[in-house]
Design a protein around this motif. Sequence first.
Motif, short mmCIF file in Angstrom:
data_model
loop_
_atom_site.label_atom_id
_atom_site.label_comp_id
_atom_site.label_asym_id
_atom_site.label_seq_id
_atom_site.Cartn_x
_atom_site.Cartn_y
_atom_site.Cartn_z
N THR A 135 0.85 -1.20 0.00
CA THR A 135 0.00 0.00 0.00
C THR A 135 0.87 1.24 0.00
N GLU A 136 1.87 1.27 0.89
CA GLU A 136 2.79 2.41 0.95
C GLU A 136 3.72 2.45 -0.25
N ILE A 137 4.20 1.27 -0.68
CA ILE A 137 5.10 1.24 -1.84
C ILE A 137 4.41 1.80 -3.08
N LYS A 138 3.17 1.40 -3.32
CA LYS A 138 2.43 1.89 -4.49
C LYS A 138 2.17 3.39 -4.39
N GLN A 139 1.86 3.86 -3.20
CA GLN A 139 1.63 5.30 -3.03
C GLN A 139 2.89 6.09 -3.31
N ALA A 140 4.03 5.54 -2.93
CA ALA A 140 5.30 6.26 -3.09
C ALA A 140 5.84 6.19 -4.51
N THR A 141 5.50 5.13 -5.25
CA THR A 141 6.16 4.89 -6.55
C THR A 141 5.21 4.82 -7.74
N ASN A 142 3.90 4.81 -7.49
CA ASN A 142 2.89 4.64 -8.55
C ASN A 142 3.07 3.30 -9.26
N ALA A 143 3.53 2.29 -8.54
CA ALA A 143 3.82 0.99 -9.15
C ALA A 143 2.54 0.29 -9.59
N PHE A 144 2.66 -0.45 -10.70
CA PHE A 144 1.61 -1.36 -11.17
C PHE A 144 2.04 -2.74 -10.70
N PHE A 145 1.26 -3.37 -9.82
CA PHE A 145 1.74 -4.46 -8.99
C PHE A 145 1.03 -5.78 -9.31
N ILE A 146 1.81 -6.73 -9.88
CA ILE A 146 1.28 -8.07 -10.19
C ILE A 146 2.20 -9.10 -9.54
N PRO A 147 1.95 -9.46 -8.26
CA PRO A 147 2.85 -10.36 -7.56
C PRO A 147 2.57 -11.83 -7.86
N ASP A 148 3.55 -12.66 -7.56
CA ASP A 148 3.36 -14.10 -7.48
C ASP A 148 3.18 -14.44 -6.01
N TRP A 149 1.95 -14.68 -5.63
CA TRP A 149 1.65 -15.15 -4.27
C TRP A 149 1.03 -16.53 -4.37
N SER A 150 1.70 -17.42 -5.12
CA SER A 150 1.13 -18.73 -5.44
C SER A 150 1.02 -19.65 -4.24
N SER A 151 1.67 -19.31 -3.12
CA SER A 151 1.54 -20.12 -1.91
C SER A 151 0.17 -19.92 -1.25
N ARG A 152 -0.58 -18.94 -1.71
CA ARG A 152 -1.96 -18.73 -1.26
C ARG A 152 -2.89 -19.03 -2.42
N ASN A 153 -4.11 -19.46 -2.10
CA ASN A 153 -5.05 -19.65 -3.21
C ASN A 153 -5.40 -18.30 -3.80
N PRO A 154 -5.73 -18.24 -5.09
CA PRO A 154 -5.90 -16.94 -5.76
C PRO A 154 -6.96 -16.05 -5.14
N SER A 170 0.97 -16.39 -11.59
CA SER A 170 1.08 -17.76 -11.09
C SER A 170 2.44 -18.33 -11.45
N PHE A 171 3.05 -19.05 -10.50
CA PHE A 171 4.32 -19.73 -10.79
C PHE A 171 4.09 -21.21 -11.06
N ASP A 172 2.84 -21.60 -11.26
CA ASP A 172 2.48 -23.00 -11.42
C ASP A 172 2.30 -23.32 -12.89
#
Length: 438
Positions: A135-154, A170-172
Amino acid sequence: MKFLLALASVAFPTVHAAKEVFAHMIVGNLPSFTLSDWESDIKLAQEASIDAFVLNIGAKDESNANSLDLAFQAANSAGFKLFFSFDYAAQGAWPKDQVIALLEQFGNDPAYFKHDGERPFVSTFEGPDSAADWTEIKQATNAFFIPDWSSRNPTDAIGLAGGVADGLFSFDSWPTGNENATTALDQPFVEALGEEKLYMMPVSPWFYTNLPGLGKNWMWRGDQLWETRWDNVMEVQPDFVQILTWNDFGESHYIGPVHENQLELFDVFEAPINYVRNYTHDGWRKLLPFQIELYKTGQVPAEINESVMAYYRSAPALACPSGGTTGNRNKDFGETEVAPETLVEDAVFFNALLTSDEGVTVEVSIGGEAQTTSFTGFPEAGQGTPGIYTGSVPFGDKTGEVKVTITRSDQVIGTAEGGKPISTECENDIQNWNAVAI
């Protein structure tokens, strides 16, 4: 398998973002990379129609600063793009102030990939426990954020930190049994993301790892994986595709060239054999320009450069002891261990890009012994149409150099050759489950 071609009778889903194709690059493998090495790999990626390298960087890697400086220098010179994948697993979580600092340093660089030309594109390898930082990173950088959080269900992943992610990666990309990969790997992401969030889909050619220092020794089925996953891409029509990987040699799913100065990990992590040296994967780049254009435009290119690639393992599955490698991972990850030889075929697989298969002959030579064979997989529109044709021949007890030749009316239109020969000799009395792609 059938490659899905864009014809009037084939309906593809509507998408809501410009399509791009990226390749995942492990920066931690590159501390010895020179500027000319970066320039060379970038040139190969451009020739393969790849839009950007995804730079996987560990939080405590002291080589990052030098590697990133060289990477952006080379990318700017070539007109190529790069963006970061912050690795939260290899060396622990990234402090958010360091993420912000790197994005402030490089996010406005002309070579940094921007979503829709404006927002710096950012991904991760894992890190869902740090979701609130974004939340803070995006506010500071205007980042477009698409993470791989494949250890959690989508469904859970996309809701983390109030839905901070703009989509998911997805890393699967690997099947866990002896069947080909399907879009079942991707549908949970598509359904969880809906119309508002974007999906970055993985495509990979292979998987084998034997690194005792990391507690890793397993393989997944790779036969027909590359062509099947591109079929899956045409069915899913994701917003982005990320190729896994350009240079992850430890897991054998690289499509980039093998550089000797990238292979230190086999000593560091106590590999019983160096299962990458002399195992080229260059062939998996051969048909990429066609596959990528078909994905991006939905149209068969007007001009097709007819060619052929082939891949195979360099020894019969039972010629050497397994090395303790399991087929699939293990029960701790919800997978049933099986004997690795049950997941592979002793065969030479070939993919040919043709304007038509009319009058075409396929010859596979092993150790100078040639046999004529036929295609068994065709473009969706059928035989006689432009696209990728596939097939395979068992190599049985044959050994020696492999060469696949495609001819039409006795004129050679494509060859695949020059890879490591098939042999029954075993390095260190261990089977190498990696593949050769020519």
